[in-house]
Write an enzyme that holds these catalytic residues in place. Structure first.
Site: not given
Length: 473
Positions: A252-255, A286
């Site tokens: 992912s690009g976030d949590d 991530s």
């Protein structure tokens, strides 16, 4: 007479060519069946092709999906219905599901999210947030959406839901969005939800968002987005009760998982916590975010979170707590056991100065309560910094317990592996040596940090073996 004989021969040949499957089709019998596991089995089946669906990757199927759901809703009180999506590329905008319903994706089925904004209805901002995430106004409905539902399943043989997010990411970065980007799957005010055995790719924003809901199982899903994609959180239980997330793989690009419950004064007013959450056997990559984040929107409260068997690789932090003055609410009774971490910036990270606010009307005297945070049985290697623990002046984070932890520092690690301010707690068997605010209690306290033995009610949910029988309409 000779003509009649020829016609008869032709009919016999046609019947032989068609074979028994097509004869059964004309009789409306079952042509295809397979088994899968689910919280509920259904009494009636149909295919998206029965409603005019075309899986060529070009034709919009938004109307076909919505027509199918609307038609199948008539079976809700008679065993429910299941909609089969066969192999193909099924372009669609947002559509809403109904109660007592299963959406099943064939292993080679791909739902392609439309890039035509006219196929995405605009909804009001969530009441516990007060505004959209990307813009002050409303938000686009999720690709698969539902509200006030019960007994809904999205599953398959690892079929794919592709959000085609690059279009949305570019619009976001250019500041061209009037509304918040859509998620891939969202259920609101709903109960008894299962999301399992599907692959989610390139979401415009968050991937899976159950909100104001209860009794939710997310199992065996794969989520993949570029590590630089904006806000592509994996699974975000938000003001939900009794949630089980297990056997998921997320890049992912976030949590990878972000636990939430509302934003500042709106979340405080709405007052619906996330509680009784189980996370197990999660694998996360991530580099710029956390494997599991609690907050930052936690103003309704977060309580009784149990995470175990967590693996993170090239991830910024293991479990991160994010909050700030003005959030109010609480994060308490958090239990983490069994983390294996490789190449991390931080193992433990808590911050009380997360700056983002819904608006300027928050109360700076609304202080969050962070207490009862337990970590045990953690192994990490190639770590830049063991911990960054920052409470709030006058509002310390308390009852922190860390035990049986071995952290291998990277070759270019920070000289001071722990930084701690405004926190209180204990440790046992932690290496490298923690900060003075977390005094070591000796080896006899290795199991001091709690992990509840009693299961939550969501753990009592056992999936049934269901048979999918295709009824051609």
């Amino acid at each position: 007479m000779e003509l009649v004989t020829r016609i008869a021969i032709v009919l016999v040949l046609v019947a032989l060519l068609l074979g028994p499957r097509d004869v059964e089709a004309r009789k409306g019998r079952v042509l295809e069946s397979f088994e899968y596991t689910a919280m509920s089995c259904r009494g009636f089946s149909a295919s998206i092709t029965d409603f005019g669906g075309i899986g060529d990757g070009k034709t919009s199927n938004t109307k076909a999906f919505q027509d199918a759901v609307n038609h199948l809703s008539q079976y809700a009180s008679d065993g429910g219905a299941q909609l089969y999506v066969p192999a193909g590329q099924w372009l669609t905008g947002s559509f809403s599901l109904t109660s007592h319903f299963t959406l099943y994706l064939h292993k080679d089925a791909v739902l392609l999210a439309s890039q035509d904004m006219n196929e995405w209805p605009v909804l009001k901002a969530l009441p516990s947030y007060g505004r959209g995430r990307d813009a002050a106004g409303g938000r686009f409905a999720s690709l698969i959406f539902g509200t006030n539902l019960t007994d809904v399943i999205v599953t398959g043989a690892n079929g794919t839901i592709d959000g085609q997010g690059a279009f949305w990411w570019q619009s976001f970065h250019k500041g061209k969005l009037k509304y918040t980007r859509p998620y891939l799957i969202e259920f609101m005010y709903s109960d008894n939800i299962q999301i399992s055995n599907v692959t989610l790719l390139n979401s415009p924003s968050w991937n899976v968002h159950p909100v104001y809901s209860s009794n939710i199982l997310v199992q065996g899903i794969t989520i993949i987005a570029p590590i630089t994609s904006p806000n592509t959180d994996g699974i975000n239980p938000d003001s939900c009760t009794n949630v089980r997330i297990e056997d998921c793989y997320i890049v992912s690009g976030d949590d990878c998982i972000a636990v939430k419950s509302g934003w500042d004064e709106y979340g405080i007013s709405f007052g619906m916590p996330t509680k009784q959450l189980v996370i197990r056997r999660l694998t996360c990559i991530s580099p710029y975010s956390a494997a599991i984040a609690l907050g930052s929107e936690m103003s309704g409260g977060i309580q009784d979170v149990r995470a175990e068997d967590i693996t993170a690789v090239h991830t910024e932090s293991g479990v991160r707590i994010k909050t700030a003055r003005g959030r109010g609410g609480f994060v308490k009774d958090v239990y983490v056991k069994g983390m294996t971490l490789h190449t991390m910036k931080w193992v433990f990270w808590m911050t009380g100065n997360y700056k983002a606010h819904a608006d300027n009307h928050y109360d700076p005297n609304a202080l969050p309560v962070i207490q009862g945070i337990n970590y045990r049985d953690v192994v990490a290697d190639n770590v830049s910094m063991a911990a960054r623990l920052e409470g709030i002046e006058g509002d310390p984070f308390t009852q922190i317990c860390i035990s049986n932890v071995t952290i291998g520092m990277a070759a270019k690690a920070k000289k001071v592996p722990w930084t701690c301010t405004d926190i209180e707690g204990i440790t046992s068997g932690v290496s490298p040596r923690p900060c003075d605010q977390l005094p070591d209690q000796g080896p006899e306290k290795l199991t001091a940090c709690d992990f509840p033995a009693e299961p939550l009610s969501i753990d009592q949910v056992v999936l049934k073996s269901c048979t999918f029988r295709m009824n051609y309409m």
